[in-house]
Design a protein around this motif. Structure first.
Motif, PDB file in Angstrom:
ATOM      1  N   TYR A 215       0.914  -1.296   0.278  1.00 38.83           N
ATOM      2  CA  TYR A 215       0.129  -0.184  -0.063  1.00 38.83           C
ATOM      3  C   TYR A 215       0.821   1.256  -0.046  1.00 38.83           C
ATOM      4  N   ASN A 216       0.561   2.287  -0.293  1.00 34.63           N
ATOM      5  CA  ASN A 216       1.226   3.369  -0.526  1.00 34.63           C
ATOM      6  C   ASN A 216       2.493   3.782  -1.345  1.00 34.63           C
ATOM      7  N   TYR A 217       2.825   2.776  -2.041  1.00 31.23           N
ATOM      8  CA  TYR A 217       3.798   2.979  -3.190  1.00 31.23           C
ATOM      9  C   TYR A 217       2.735   3.903  -4.158  1.00 31.23           C
ATOM     10  N   LYS A 218       1.663   4.046  -4.458  1.00 30.34           N
ATOM     11  CA  LYS A 218       1.188   4.124  -5.910  1.00 30.34           C
ATOM     12  C   LYS A 218       0.299   4.978  -4.580  1.00 30.34           C
ATOM     13  N   ARG A 219       0.769   6.360  -3.746  1.00 25.06           N
ATOM     14  CA  ARG A 219      -0.687   6.746  -2.989  1.00 25.06           C
ATOM     15  C   ARG A 219      -1.716   6.635  -2.777  1.00 25.06           C
ATOM     16  N   HIS A 220      -1.533   5.335  -1.589  1.00 23.88           N
ATOM     17  CA  HIS A 220      -2.680   5.704  -0.594  1.00 23.88           C
ATOM     18  C   HIS A 220      -3.230   4.425  -1.381  1.00 23.88           C
TER      19      HIS A 220
END
Length: 239
Positions: A215-220
């Protein structure tokens, strides 16, 4: 039916299982379709549950113990998690019907299905039950450790503040949690790179590559990647 026949049947039934033993060494233990973590999960037991055994068989080595116990539910639990009072057989050997299943590659564990099962998608305000901010990489991995491994992990696991992802390595070392360069399914991928580091869930290992869920590698949001296994350190909470 004659009394002698009834007594004989009862004796035969009793001979197929042992007294009850306690589940220990983990909060939740999986009972599998075969004596290996590659077997599907049939049911789970909790710490201190009583289980009765029908037989035992050699299978995948779990923390130095290659013995697996078949319970009266018809599934297998590593003997490491059942307090029999012995590291050897305490009941008869199971009829294997052939060789036991081979252990997963790389000595791996069970990561579970690859899917976005995080309980707070799109609800990124506030703090989760594991004392992390929702929709962060740390929150997702804490959820997976609890839900997939059955370990009561939170931001203060075993005492210290695990904090941002870039301090998880130090927290693991200070608490005796193994951390190395060897990924297995179901362990935590960790890096200090970036302002706060990053953690992810190891889903698959293939040669020199590792597939992670995060999670949150690509904005949330949830995503997956396959990268060189040298991209991370690996924290082994349970596997």
């Amino acid at each position: 039916m004659k009394l002698a026949t009834i007594i004989a049947l009862c004796a035969a039934s009793l001979a197929t299982m042992t007294d009850a033993y306690h589940i220990y060494n983990a909060d939740v233990v999986n009972c599998r379709s075969s004596p290996s973590t590659s077997g599907s999960v049939v049911r789970t037991y909790k710490a201190n549950d009583d289980v009765s055994l029908t037989c035992q068989i050699s299978g995948q080595n779990i923390k130095g113990n290659a013995l697996w116990d078949k319970t009266t539910a018809g599934c297998y639990v590593s003997d490491y998690y059942i307090k029999t009072g012995s590291t050897g057989y305490v009941t008869g050997k199971c009829d294997s019907g052939g060789s036991p299943p081979s252990p997963p590659p790389n000595g791996g564990g069970d990561a579970g299905p690859m899917k976005d099962d995080y309980p707070y998608p799109g609800q990124c305000n506030g703090v989760d039950p594991w004392r992390y901010f929702k929709c962060q990489c740390t929150s997702f991995v804490a959820w997976r450790i609890n839900s997939r491994l059955g370990v009561k992990f939170d931001n203060y696991y075993k005492g210290p503040n695990w904090g941002n992802a870039n301090t998880w390595g130090d927290a693991a070392r200070s608490t005796g949690v193994p951390i190395n360069n060897t990924p297995v399914p179901g362990c935590v991928a960790q890096t200090n790179s970036g302002s706060a580091g990053h953690v992810a869930w190891v889903a698959k290992v293939s040669g020199d590559s590792v597939t992670v869920e995060e999670y949150n590698y690509k904005r949330h949001t949830y995503s997956t990647r396959t990268v060189p296994k040298s991209s991370f350190n690996y924290i082994h909470i349970k596997v």
